[in-house]
Design a protein around this motif. Structure first.
Motif, short mmCIF file in Angstrom:
data_model
loop_
_atom_site.label_atom_id
_atom_site.label_comp_id
_atom_site.label_asym_id
_atom_site.label_seq_id
_atom_site.Cartn_x
_atom_site.Cartn_y
_atom_site.Cartn_z
N UNK A 501 0.83 -1.21 0.00
CA UNK A 501 0.00 0.00 0.00
C UNK A 501 0.86 1.26 0.00
N UNK A 502 1.81 1.32 0.95
CA UNK A 502 2.63 2.54 1.09
C UNK A 502 3.91 2.51 0.27
N UNK A 503 4.32 1.34 -0.18
CA UNK A 503 5.64 1.24 -0.78
C UNK A 503 6.67 1.28 0.34
N UNK A 504 7.82 1.96 0.09
CA UNK A 504 8.83 2.07 1.16
C UNK A 504 8.41 3.14 2.16
N UNK A 505 8.66 2.91 3.44
CA UNK A 505 8.36 3.93 4.45
C UNK A 505 9.28 3.77 5.64
N UNK A 506 9.39 4.89 6.39
CA UNK A 506 10.18 4.88 7.62
C UNK A 506 9.23 4.59 8.76
N UNK A 507 9.64 3.72 9.67
CA UNK A 507 8.74 3.37 10.77
C UNK A 507 9.47 3.51 12.10
N UNK A 508 8.82 4.25 13.04
CA UNK A 508 9.38 4.34 14.40
C UNK A 508 8.27 3.98 15.39
N UNK A 509 8.70 3.60 16.59
CA UNK A 509 7.73 3.27 17.64
C UNK A 509 6.97 4.54 18.02
N UNK A 510 5.75 4.38 18.50
CA UNK A 510 4.86 5.51 18.78
C UNK A 510 5.52 6.57 19.66
N UNK A 511 6.30 6.15 20.67
CA UNK A 511 6.86 7.14 21.60
C UNK A 511 7.89 8.05 20.94
N UNK A 512 8.47 7.59 19.74
CA UNK A 512 9.43 8.44 19.04
C UNK A 512 8.78 9.25 17.94
N UNK A 513 7.52 8.98 17.68
CA UNK A 513 6.82 9.63 16.56
C UNK A 513 6.85 11.15 16.67
N UNK A 514 6.56 11.68 17.86
CA UNK A 514 6.51 13.12 18.10
C UNK A 514 7.76 13.83 17.59
#
Ligand code: ADP
Ligand code: MG
Length: 913
Positions: A501-514
């Motif tokens: 769906x998104x292709x390549x993406x960067x993913x971080x845990x929720x607490x680092x999202x901010x």
């Protein structure tokens, strides 16, 4: 008459809405209308959907949920679907139930359709009609059996009263076999039984023929085809066109009916494959007397391919099949189903078997190589139809390689018979260079489907290697980017991932999202998605990288598919050679397998002659013998000699008597099976066998249960006996087991009596007749070629012991009471039966049968009586003449009355005659 009330405006609007059909439904209905007699698999994304009645049929047949989708003409549209990647499994079940399926695919990219407007529908077309007789997929086929499509055409009888002949053509689309033949009505039925076609096509007129319609309807999968399929005027052109030859003369002199049937086959194939032409061998003509004619009842009765119960285990084929390849197993099945009649051809097969009987070393080495050889012809058909995968290319590679190895080994054999030399030469027909090329091109591990690539070996194609490097390089770049981003953000657990769906993406845990959402990092990272535990981003750099990777991967796949098509074309181009190699491998497999069988079970080479001999010494029943092997007990071997007596010009009939359970049926069948095995080119379970080729084989058992067809068992018995008495020739072998059992004793005895006389005097065939009527043994006194034989039993302390030994002579009694005792009938019943028997026997001393024998002239000597009908015909003709001679206008009332009395008298006389 009342006028209809005008519809209210509201109702009219409703009706208009209801009648509105969505563009997709419109497309569906149009395609369905073109394929009315097939279930339509309508492709939608990852599913094939079925609608309306099709959906109801399929959901019932497959046990899948029936749902609904939208409305049509105001009513719900029933729907059900099967996932595309499991479609084969569902197809298999629908075909097995006798359905035909039209597979309708999306033939353009949905994006293309969108360009024509938001509401436009993706273009779809039926790409294939799946019918039982036109399958090619391994998942839809039985590896060890042929899958035949048979076409039957009838030639118009050239003179009144002349029997019609039939043109038959059969193909196995999965292997390319193609045979044509001309047959009479009896041989047609015998061939249908032999081929056991998955599908039969006949012209509509033949399907509805008064005499044949019941026959067709009792067979599975008989399809009446439209006129053009069997059209005689265009047959020649269609058949020649399929093979791209100018005229069909090259295929031999085919009759009109044969030509029509052959053309029907190719046209039907083209129709179902939507114009594609699977590779077929040019049609080979099979003469009517080339194989032993065996009718359906005999085949069933002798359990050649399947048991009467329908099971394969315990059939002759299953018992003798030692082949190691599927193609070999198919060929063995063909040979047992159609034993030859030409001694020279049988001898050639026996030579090949003999070459390997004594040489276990060579045999096992060859079998080892063959085990590794894949099913070449079926791979070839799939590749030629664009339905093949990388493993089909590998099959060609491995098959050709194995063939070369085996050929070398065969060529090294000293003094090999012609058949083996011929096989060795045929094994060289394939192009070894192609096999080597494929070996370089194909990877070690191959995917089933070509669509995802990954089957071309690294180092084979420079351009492919380069794009693959780029693709893999990009993957390394992704890894580097991930490390850099982790550094820059200080989030060590940062990952770069990929999904559809998104292709390549960067993913971080929720607490680092901010952190990534705030300056300065939000200048690089663009928010895409927030999930419960993670937040996902993209970046300009990542987008660019993704585009590069995608292009490289796409290019790599395109190159691979190109290579695939090139290879597939190479395979198709040498189709004929591949079939030759495959056929040679199968022949060798059968020869080695029959040799292994002969060596393991002590079979001997039969002597095949053109005489009417049938002399088996120490014969055994192949199936019962092997069953006894596992259950203890030895099998008692027996002799049988139906050869003409010295100076005689026709074979003998053995009349076999003996108690129940003595082994009569076993003995009868073992001799029939020995004839089948011998003429199929196999060694036989005997010490010695001399066989003058049998043209037709008949086997019947009295009182066979045929409740399924709703006929009385005795009726069946008589219908089948009639077929034998009408068809058996001097060359035939007839096995009759307890004929006459299905009716009252005197009826049964009389029928059995007359049957034996007819076989002896008219058919003059070789025959074995088992019976519990020992009165019949008296016939030997009058019929010189009738021989009495009995199965010995021993009485021991009032019990009966079965010796299973066939000796000359007649059974003195039935031992029915002893058998009943063995079976555990209560003692009181046994004793009572014994005393009833004694009384009956005392009364029977005069032996009515002996008297009968003296009083009755032999069958052939009996003067044909003037048929009663003929006399009656004459009398009524006279009556009609008298009536015609009367002229009422010339008669006085009195004369008229007298004439009436005279006519009445004449009529009364006629009734008395
Ligand atoms: P019948 O037809 O005389 O009633 P069958 O041929 O059916 O007898 O044989 C009965 C059983 O005897 C068979 O099931 C088989 O197990 C055994 N039998 C028959 N013939 C032989 C034989 N030649 N050697 C050993 N066992 C035999
Ligand atoms: Mg029996």
């Amino acid at each position: 008459m009342d006028a209809l009330p005008a519809p209210s405006p509201a109702a009219a609007a409703d009706a208009r809405a209801a009648a509105r059909v969505t563009p997709m439904m419109e497309q569906y209905i149009e395609i369905k209308a073109a394929n009315p007699d097939a279930l339509l698999f309508y492709r939608m994304g990852d599913f094939y959907e079925l609608f309306f009645a099709d959906a109801e049929t399929a959901s019932r047949a497959l046990g899948i949920v029936l749902t609904k989708r939208g409305k049509h003409l105001g009513a719900d549209i029933p729907m059900c679907g099967v996932p595309v990647d499991r479609a084969d499994e569902y197809l298999h079940r629908l075909i097995a139930l006798g359905h035909r399926v039209a597979v309708c695919e999306q033939v353009e990219d949905p994006a293309e359709a969108k360009k024509r407007g938001a509401k436009s529908v993706v273009r779809r077309e039926v790409v294939r009609l799946v019918t039982p007789g036109t399958l090619t997929e391994d998942s839809l086929l039985d590896a060890c059996r042929n899958n035949y499509l048979l076409a039957v055409a009838r030639s118009r009888a050239s003179a009144a009263g002349q029997e019609a002949t039939f043109g038959l053509a059969w193909i196995d689309m999965s292997t390319g076999e193609f045979v044509v033949a001309a047959r009479d009505r009896a041989a047609l039925a015998a061939d249908v039984a032999r081929l056991d076609p998955a599908e039969i096509i006949v012209p509509e007129s033949l399907y509805d023929d008064a005499e044949l319609q019941a026959y067709w309807r009792a067979l599975p999968a008989v399809t009446p085809a439209t006129r053009d399929v069997f059209d005689g005027a265009t047959a020649e052109r269609r058949l020649a066109g399929y093979f791209s030859v100018a005229e069909t003369a090259a295929f031999g002199a085919l009759s009109r009916a044969e030509l029509a049937a052959a053309a029907a086959c190719v046209t039907y194939v083209e129709r179902t494959q939507l114009g594609k032409r699977p590779p077929l061998s040019p049609p080979a003509r099979e003469a009517g007397d080339a194989t032993m004619q065996i009718d359906a009842a005999t085949r069933a009765n002798l359990e050649l391919m399947v048991r009467l119960s329908g099971e394969r285990r315990g059939s002759l084929l299953a018992t003798v099949d030692r082949t190691v390849t599927a193609a070999g197993s198919r060929l063995l099945a063909q040979r047992l189903a159609a034993p030859l009649t030409d001694p020279a051809r049988i001898v050639a097969r026996l030579d090949a078997v003999e070459a390997f009987v004594g040489d276990a070393g060579t045999r096992e080495t060859l079998r080892g190589h063959m085990r590794a050889a894949p099913d070449l012809t079926r791979a070839l058909s799939r590749l030629a139809l664009g339905r093949g995968g990388p493993r089909d290319l590998a099959a060609v590679r491995d098959g050709l390689a194995a063939a070369a190895t085996i050929a070398a080994r065969l060529e090294a054999l000293a003094g090999a018979p012609h058949e083996i030399a011929d096989i060795a030469a045929a094994l060289r027909a394939g192009d070894a260079a192609v096999a080597r090329e494929f070996a370089r091109a194909l990877a070690d591990e191959l995917p089933l489907l070509k669509r995802d690539g990954g089957f071309v070996r690294a180092g084979y194609d420079a351009a492919l290697d380069e794009t693959r490097a780029l693709r893999d390089e990009s993957r390394r770049v992704v890894a580097a980017l991930q490390a850099r981003y982790a550094d820059e953000t200080g989030v060590r657990a940062l990952k770069i991932r990929h999904n559809n769906v998104l292709g390549y993406f960067v993913e971080v845990a929720a607490q680092h999202g901010e952190r990534l959402l705030r300056p300065p990092l939000n200048a690089t990272f663009i928010h895409r998605q927030t999930l419960a535990g993670q937040v996902r981003f993209t970046s300009a750099e990542l987008g660019e990288l993704e585009a590069r990777i995608a292009t490289a991967a796409q290019r790599a796949l395109a190159i691979e598919l190109d290579i695939f098509e090139r290879c597939a074309a190479q395979v198709a181009a040498m189709g004929e050679a591949i079939r030759t190699v495959a056929q040679a491998l199968a022949r060798l497999d059968v020869a080695c397998a029959l040799a292994a069988l002969a060596a393991a079970h002590g079979y001997v080479r039969p002597e095949i002659e053109r005489s009417l001999a049938f002399a088996v010494e120490g014969g055994r029943h192949p199936v019962v013998e092997q069953a006894l092997l596992t259950n203890g007990g030895p099998f008692v071997a027996n002799d049988c000699d139906l050869s003409p007596p010295p100076g005689g010009d026709a074979g003998r009939i053995w009349l076999l008597t003996g108690p129940n359970m003595a082994g009569k049926s076993t003995f009868l069948r073992q001799n029939a099976l020995i004839a089948v095995l011998a003429q199929a080119g196999s060694f036989v379970p005997a010490k010695r066998a001399r066989i003058g080729v049998v043209d037709r084989l008949f086997s019947r058992v009295g009182a066979a249960d045929d409740l399924a067809r709703g006929r009385s068992t005795f009726m069946v018995e008589m219908v089948e006996t009639a077929a034998i008495l009408n068809q058996a020739t001097e060359r035939s072998l007839v096995i009759l087991d307890e004929i006459g059992r299905g009716t009252a004793t005197f009826d049964g005895l009389s029928i059995a009596w007359a049957t034996i006389e007819h076989l002896h005097e008219k058919n003059r065939c070789r025959a074995l007749f088992a019976t519990h009527f020992h009165e019949l043994t008296a016939l030997a006194a009058k019929l010189p070629r009738l021989h009495n034989a009995t199965v010995r039993v021993k009485e021991w302390h009032g019990d009966v012991v079965f010796l299973h030994e066939v000796v000359a002579g007649a059974a003195d009694r039935s031992y029915g009471i002893q058998v009943a005792k063995l079976a555990g009938l209560p003692r009181a019943v046994i004793e009572r039966a014994q005393s009833v028997l004694t009384a009956l026997e005392a009364e029977d001393r005069a032996s009515p049968a002996r008297k009968l024998l003296e009083d009755l002239p032999l069958f052939a000597a009996a003067a044909p009586r003037v048929p009663a009908e003929a006399a009656a015909d004459r009398a009524s003709a006279a009556l009609i003449a008298a009536l015609a001679a009367l002229n009422p206008d010339d008669l006085s009332p009195r004369q008229a009355l007298e004439a009436l009395y005279a006519l009445k008298r004449q009529w009364a006389d006629m009734q008395e005659d």
